[in-house]
Write a protein that holds these residues in place. Structure first.
Motif, PDB file in Angstrom:
ATOM      1  N   VAL A 312       0.876  -1.179   0.000  1.00 36.67           N
ATOM      2  CA  VAL A 312       0.000   0.000   0.000  1.00 36.67           C
ATOM      3  C   VAL A 312       0.908   1.221   0.000  1.00 36.67           C
ATOM      4  CG1 VAL A 312      -1.931  -1.116   1.205  1.00 36.67           C
ATOM      5  CG2 VAL A 312      -0.172   0.073   2.535  1.00 36.67           C
ATOM      6  N   GLY A 313       0.450   2.296  -0.667  1.00 33.38           N
ATOM      7  CA  GLY A 313       1.237   3.528  -0.711  1.00 33.38           C
ATOM      8  C   GLY A 313       0.394   4.670  -0.153  1.00 33.38           C
ATOM      9  N   PRO A 314       0.516   4.993   1.141  1.00 34.83           N
ATOM     10  CA  PRO A 314      -0.296   6.061   1.719  1.00 34.83           C
ATOM     11  C   PRO A 314      -0.035   7.406   1.012  1.00 34.83           C
ATOM     12  CG  PRO A 314       0.685   4.748   3.467  1.00 34.83           C
ATOM     13  CD  PRO A 314       1.321   4.295   2.183  1.00 34.83           C
ATOM     14  N   ASP A 315      -1.052   8.268   0.965  1.00 36.67           N
ATOM     15  CA  ASP A 315      -0.924   9.566   0.288  1.00 36.67           C
ATOM     16  C   ASP A 315      -0.276  10.594   1.218  1.00 36.67           C
ATOM     17  OD1 ASP A 315      -4.506  10.155   0.684  1.00 36.67           O
ATOM     18  OD2 ASP A 315      -2.842  10.565   2.053  1.00 36.67           O
ATOM     19  N   ALA A 316      -0.177  11.829   0.748  1.00 40.31           N
ATOM     20  CA  ALA A 316       0.560  12.864   1.505  1.00 40.31           C
ATOM     21  C   ALA A 316      -0.090  13.192   2.841  1.00 40.31           C
ATOM     22  CB  ALA A 316       0.665  14.129   0.655  1.00 40.31           C
ATOM     23  N   THR A 317      -1.376  12.855   3.000  1.00 39.71           N
ATOM     24  CA  THR A 317      -2.024  13.107   4.310  1.00 39.71           C
ATOM     25  C   THR A 317      -1.704  11.981   5.280  1.00 39.71           C
ATOM     26  OG1 THR A 317      -4.046  11.836   3.863  1.00 39.71           O
ATOM     27  CG2 THR A 317      -3.975  14.132   3.059  1.00 39.71           C
ATOM     28  N   GLY A 318      -1.168  10.858   4.739  1.00 35.33           N
ATOM     29  CA  GLY A 318      -0.886   9.687   5.591  1.00 35.33           C
ATOM     30  C   GLY A 318      -1.970   8.639   5.511  1.00 35.33           C
ATOM     31  N   ARG A 319      -2.969   8.887   4.669  1.00 43.01           N
ATOM     32  CA  ARG A 319      -4.076   7.921   4.545  1.00 43.01           C
ATOM     33  C   ARG A 319      -3.742   6.858   3.493  1.00 43.01           C
ATOM     34  NH1 ARG A 319      -6.905  12.977   4.561  1.00 43.01           N
ATOM     35  NH2 ARG A 319      -8.258  13.284   6.389  1.00 43.01           N
ATOM     36  N   ILE A 320      -4.123   5.615   3.756  1.00 40.50           N
ATOM     37  CA  ILE A 320      -4.077   4.569   2.725  1.00 40.50           C
ATOM     38  C   ILE A 320      -5.236   4.867   1.770  1.00 40.50           C
ATOM     39  CG2 ILE A 320      -4.455   2.110   2.286  1.00 40.50           C
ATOM     40  CD1 ILE A 320      -3.127   1.478   4.964  1.00 40.50           C
ATOM     41  N   PRO A 321      -4.975   4.862   0.439  1.00 44.24           N
ATOM     42  CA  PRO A 321      -6.028   5.196  -0.530  1.00 44.24           C
ATOM     43  C   PRO A 321      -7.267   4.320  -0.363  1.00 44.24           C
ATOM     44  CG  PRO A 321      -3.891   5.087  -1.626  1.00 44.24           C
ATOM     45  CD  PRO A 321      -3.672   4.600  -0.223  1.00 44.24           C
ATOM     46  N   ASP A 322      -8.433   4.897  -0.601  1.00 47.45           N
ATOM     47  CA  ASP A 322      -9.705   4.165  -0.440  1.00 47.45           C
ATOM     48  C   ASP A 322      -9.735   2.892  -1.284  1.00 47.45           C
ATOM     49  OD1 ASP A 322     -11.745   7.206  -0.186  1.00 47.45           O
ATOM     50  OD2 ASP A 322     -10.509   6.084   1.284  1.00 47.45           O
ATOM     51  N   GLN A 323      -9.194   2.982  -2.524  1.00 52.31           N
ATOM     52  CA  GLN A 323      -9.220   1.768  -3.372  1.00 52.31           C
ATOM     53  C   GLN A 323      -8.435   0.632  -2.699  1.00 52.31           C
ATOM     54  OE1 GLN A 323      -8.055   4.796  -4.258  1.00 52.31           O
ATOM     55  NE2 GLN A 323      -8.320   5.233  -6.450  1.00 52.31           N
ATOM     56  N   SER A 324      -7.323   0.988  -2.068  1.00 52.41           N
ATOM     57  CA  SER A 324      -6.514  -0.058  -1.403  1.00 52.41           C
ATOM     58  C   SER A 324      -7.256  -0.623  -0.209  1.00 52.41           C
ATOM     59  CB  SER A 324      -5.176   0.532  -0.932  1.00 52.41           C
ATOM     60  OG  SER A 324      -4.444   1.043  -2.030  1.00 52.41           O
ATOM     61  N   LEU A 325      -7.923   0.263   0.541  1.00 50.77           N
ATOM     62  CA  LEU A 325      -8.670  -0.214   1.718  1.00 50.77           C
ATOM     63  C   LEU A 325      -9.796  -1.152   1.295  1.00 50.77           C
ATOM     64  CD1 LEU A 325      -8.883   3.089   3.853  1.00 50.77           C
ATOM     65  CD2 LEU A 325      -7.449   1.056   4.300  1.00 50.77           C
ATOM     66  N   ALA A 326     -10.467  -0.814   0.184  1.00 53.78           N
ATOM     67  CA  ALA A 326     -11.576  -1.669  -0.278  1.00 53.78           C
ATOM     68  C   ALA A 326     -11.036  -3.049  -0.678  1.00 53.78           C
ATOM     69  CB  ALA A 326     -12.276  -1.004  -1.463  1.00 53.78           C
ATOM     70  N   ILE A 327      -9.898  -3.072  -1.344  1.00 55.64           N
ATOM     71  CA  ILE A 327      -9.285  -4.348  -1.752  1.00 55.64           C
ATOM     72  C   ILE A 327      -8.887  -5.150  -0.501  1.00 55.64           C
ATOM     73  CG2 ILE A 327      -7.189  -5.345  -2.778  1.00 55.64           C
ATOM     74  CD1 ILE A 327      -7.399  -3.035  -4.894  1.00 55.64           C
ATOM     75  N   LEU A 328      -8.267  -4.471   0.462  1.00 53.28           N
ATOM     76  CA  LEU A 328      -7.856  -5.175   1.698  1.00 53.28           C
ATOM     77  C   LEU A 328      -9.066  -5.770   2.408  1.00 53.28           C
ATOM     78  CD1 LEU A 328      -5.191  -2.651   3.068  1.00 53.28           C
ATOM     79  CD2 LEU A 328      -4.746  -4.937   2.123  1.00 53.28           C
ATOM     80  N   ASP A 329     -10.163  -5.034   2.438  1.00 55.70           N
ATOM     81  CA  ASP A 329     -11.359  -5.552   3.125  1.00 55.70           C
ATOM     82  C   ASP A 329     -11.940  -6.751   2.399  1.00 55.70           C
ATOM     83  OD1 ASP A 329     -12.637  -2.370   4.437  1.00 55.70           O
ATOM     84  OD2 ASP A 329     -11.098  -3.774   5.147  1.00 55.70           O
ATOM     85  N   GLU A 330     -11.913  -6.712   1.041  1.00 55.90           N
ATOM     86  CA  GLU A 330     -12.465  -7.864   0.295  1.00 55.90           C
ATOM     87  C   GLU A 330     -11.564  -9.089   0.485  1.00 55.90           C
ATOM     88  OE1 GLU A 330     -13.569  -7.060  -3.767  1.00 55.90           O
ATOM     89  OE2 GLU A 330     -14.025  -9.176  -4.164  1.00 55.90           O
ATOM     90  N   ILE A 331     -10.259  -8.875   0.492  1.00 53.01           N
ATOM     91  CA  ILE A 331      -9.345  -9.999   0.749  1.00 53.01           C
ATOM     92  C   ILE A 331      -9.606 -10.541   2.159  1.00 53.01           C
ATOM     93  CG2 ILE A 331      -6.925 -10.658   1.102  1.00 53.01           C
ATOM     94  CD1 ILE A 331      -6.161  -8.599  -1.058  1.00 53.01           C
ATOM     95  N   GLY A 332      -9.846  -9.618   3.087  1.00 51.33           N
ATOM     96  CA  GLY A 332     -10.097 -10.032   4.471  1.00 51.33           C
ATOM     97  C   GLY A 332     -11.345 -10.888   4.605  1.00 51.33           C
ATOM     98  N   ARG A 333     -12.391 -10.549   3.836  1.00 51.88           N
ATOM     99  CA  ARG A 333     -13.612 -11.366   3.901  1.00 51.88           C
ATOM    100  C   ARG A 333     -13.314 -12.785   3.410  1.00 51.88           C
ATOM    101  NH1 ARG A 333     -15.725  -6.396   2.654  1.00 51.88           N
ATOM    102  NH2 ARG A 333     -15.755  -6.697   0.387  1.00 51.88           N
ATOM    103  N   TRP A 334     -12.474 -12.895   2.392  1.00 51.93           N
ATOM    104  CA  TRP A 334     -12.116 -14.242   1.901  1.00 51.93           C
ATOM    105  C   TRP A 334     -11.264 -14.956   2.946  1.00 51.93           C
ATOM    106  CZ3 TRP A 334      -7.611 -16.946   0.820  1.00 51.93           C
ATOM    107  CH2 TRP A 334      -7.790 -18.164   0.155  1.00 51.93           C
TER     108      TRP A 334
END
Ligand code: FHN
Length: 438
Positions: A312-334
């Protein structure tokens, strides 16, 4: 070359958790997240340092919440995490005494490495630090571009070129000493990277590894000092005494058949993969891979005896991009339903069943339990299994334990288990059948 002692027993002990946990988070973060054109922009845009330094003066990731990073990793089923403590640009995310080019010297003012380690340890996730041996900020290392070999034409020992580069190596070794001394027990050190003739003892690798092994006796390291075996991304054979590197690091590729040393013994390896096409935050890079594809990659790595570290590559605010978070959550459900086919698993080979790699999916194994991951619809698992019918006692859906009726003729309960881990719903992948053999 300094002497070193490879201890196989110690090696096996320190590798145990790594070979069990299989799945990690890579985090590329730094001042390059402000221009948001990737971590190589100094090189790709041939940017002189005076145009880069304003990002250092501005750096203030006010929304950085390392605990939120750690929770996202935990939800995805990631068991370890590696943060860039210093990338090629030389900017240090830790409070080093060796330079002012560090996060504690920016408007943000915090030791990001310390915050990362505290947060991930608090979530029960093992921690590692990435450290770049390349440093475009240090005056004794060429400004940028990895093809500017610091020791061009291999000058004779004692030459001025050697003295200048040795000064850089003293700096680099001291920084590694700091991260191995000031932040408690590290689980993993991820060096990056050797190239051309810049490998092995050109980095004074044995001296460096002797220090690392003394300060962090149980830390595991990757092979990118490149003393044993050529090429981190190549499928070259590696020597069987991995003192200078515990695992091989194919980059953005999964070795067709896993990796073996020159004596044919399986090697520990880890595929490092980005979610989009960049490691560092790149605002225009929206080419994110769908979660099912990344689940396939995780399953494939484990089926070939490897790990996957997903970036994951967090943005300048320090947040992980929403697209990455959505992917991580879907992987987590699996992973919530199917992680039994990942943690503690490895290749099918070596178990009680002779079973070919299926063309419809991948097989992982934990002891006598086999997990069949069907990438295509199961038209009737038997023909798919490629396993003698009399060897199967029962079949279950791994995701919810549902019995899959196949035959009432099976009575042998002492046969190995087989389980299909279903890859979950996806527009591309139908729900495959999974089975358990008791
Ligand atoms: O140049 C780096 C790159 O920025 C990134 O950190 C990757 C991660 O494996 N390593 C190097 C390229 O191989």
């Amino acid at each position: 070359m300094l002497a070193y002692q490879f201890d196989r027993e110690r090696y096996n002990r320190r590798m145990k958790w790594y070979l069990h946990d299989r799945f990690g988070m890579f985090i590329h973060f730094g001042i390059y997240s402000i221009p948001a054109r990737g971590e190589w922009l100094r090189s790709t845009e041939e940017m002189p340092e005076e145009l880069y330094l304003p990002y250092f003066e501005e750096f203030n990731p006010y929304a950085l919440d390392a605990r939120a990073w750690a929770r996202a990793a935990k939800r995805a089923g990631m068991r370890y995490a590696v943060l860039t403590s210093k990338h090629h640009d030389g900017f240090c995310l830790f409070d080093t005494k060796t330079t002012d080019f560090k996060s504690t010297n920016t408007p943000y003012g915090r030791d990001i490495v310390a915050d990362f380690l505290d947060a991930f340890r608090a979530e029960g996730i093992r921690v590692g630090l990435y450290y770049s041996v390349i440093d475009w900020h240090h005056p004794d290392f060429p400004q940028y571009g990895d093809r500017q070999a610091p020791l061009r034409n291999d000058p004779v020992a004692g030459s001025n070129e050697h003295r200048v580069f040795d000064r850089y190596l003293d700096y680099m070794h001291e920084q590694v000493r700091e991260i191995c001394t000031n932040y408690g027990k590290l689980d993993l050190l991820w060096f990056d990277f050797s190239y051309d003739d810049m490998r092995g003892e050109k980095w004074r690798a044995t001296e460096l590894m002797n220090m690392v092994r003394e300060l962090q006796p149980d830390v595991i390291t990757n092979n990118r000092l490149e003393v044993s075996g050529e090429g981190f991304g190549s499928l070259a054979q590696c020597d069987p005494t991995p003192y200078h590197g515990d695992f091989v690091t194919p980059e953005r590729i999964i070795p067709p058949n896993g990796l073996f040393d020159v004596e044919g013994n399986p090697l520990a390896w880890e595929a490092c993969i980005t979610m989009n096409d960049n490691w560092g935050y790149f605002s225009h890079d929206t080419n994110f891979k769908p979660a099912p594809m990344l689940i396939h990659k995780l399953v494939e790595c484990v089926s070939k005896g490897g790990n996957l570290i997903l970036n994951v590559g967090p943005d300048a605010t320090g947040r992980i991009p929403d697209q990455s978070l959505a992917i991580l959550d879907e992987i987590g459900r699996w992973m919530e339903r199917n992680s039994a086919s990942i943690y503690g698993c490895g290749p099918a080979a070596g178990g009680p069943l002779e079973v070919e790699r299926p063309e419809y999916g991948r097989i992982t194994r934990n002891g006598d339990t086999y997990y069949f991951h069907l990438y295509e619809n199961a038209l009737g698992p038997m023909p798919l299994l490629g396993v003698p019918k009399e060897r199967i006692a029962s079949m279950r859906l791994l995701r919810d334990g549902t019995e899959v009726q196949l035959s009432n003729s099976w009575t042998h309960s002492d046969y190995p288990n087989i389980a299909f881990a279903d890859l979950g719903p996806s527009p591309v992948l139908p729900d495959p059948v999974d089975t358990v053999l008791a």
